[in-house]
Design an enzyme around this catalytic site. Structure first.
Site, PDB file in Angstrom:
ATOM      1  N   GLU A   1       0.824  -1.207   0.000  1.00  9.33           N
ATOM      2  CA  GLU A   1       0.000   0.000   0.000  1.00  9.33           C
ATOM      3  C   GLU A   1       0.861   1.260   0.000  1.00  9.33           C
ATOM      4  OE1 GLU A   1      -3.218   2.688   0.194  1.00  9.33           O
ATOM      5  OE2 GLU A   1      -3.026   0.649  -0.546  1.00  9.33           O
TER       6      GLU A   1
ATOM      7  N   HIS B   1     -11.838   4.201  -8.544  1.00 11.26           N
ATOM      8  CA  HIS B   1     -10.394   4.320  -8.341  1.00 11.26           C
ATOM      9  C   HIS B   1      -9.602   3.233  -9.057  1.00 11.26           C
ATOM     10  CE1 HIS B   1      -6.624   5.363  -6.481  1.00 11.26           C
ATOM     11  NE2 HIS B   1      -6.525   4.186  -5.923  1.00 11.26           N
TER      12      HIS B   1
END
Length: 181
Positions: A95, A160
């Site tokens: 991430e 997204h």
């Protein structure tokens, strides 16, 4: 070869390159003449190539985030556990890397947008495309932040992610063509 000068209205100067790429100093704008920055002609091209390469890496990093189910490994945004340099464990490495590459893509795209605005004043279509690219990158960054802050809401996650995938098993969410009874 052409040299771009940034400050006020852009100008160009033609000059030959030596065999080793050295530029003669005579005839070129300098900081003493009031010009702030002299850019090589290929700099916008090289920045664009870098942005494209980083965008490809960003897509790969985003795929790793999705594949490893690390989308909420960092519970806050824009930091990760309150830090810009978190401990890289438990999916944070995927991430956080995705966020770092996305920041680089955003920075390169904004620099290119500014360069297009300054260097291509006579090409309104190119300027619109440059600002559209900046807007799309900013929107993607905000959608990524909202995805984390709101804990993966399906509509924002869909907007997204490239490919518009909403299911965690990797399917595209398209209707099934199988006929099970």
């Amino acid at each position: 070869s052409v040299c771009f000068v940034l400050r006020g209205r852009p100008t160009t100067a033609s000059y030959p390159l030596s065999r080793h790429g050295a530029r003669p100093s005579s005839g070129l704008p300098s900081a003493a003449s009031g010009d702030l920055l002299v850019l090589p002609a290929l700099l916008p091209y090289r920045l664009a190539l870098g942005a494209v390469t980083c965008t490809f890496i960003l897509l790969l990093a985003g795929g790793l985030v999705h594949a490893t189910d690390s989308g909420l490994a960092c519970p806050d945004w824009p930091t990760c556990y309150g830090s810009f340099t978190p401990e890289m464990t438990d999916g944070v490495e995927f991430e956080h890397t995705h966020r770092a590459v996305a920041t680089l893509v955003g920075l390169l795209t904004c620099i290119l947008g500014i360069m297009i605005w300054q260097l291509r004043r006579d090409e309104p279509e190119l300027k619109r495309l440059g600002w559209a690219a900046v807007a799309m990158v900013v929107i993607q960054g905000l959608l990524g932040g909202l995805t984390v802050i709101l804990k993966l809401p399906p509509a924002i996650s869909m907007a997204h992610q490239p490919g518009w995938s909403t299911k965690r098993n990797g399917s595209t969410g398209a209707p099934s063509t199988s006929t099970s009874k």
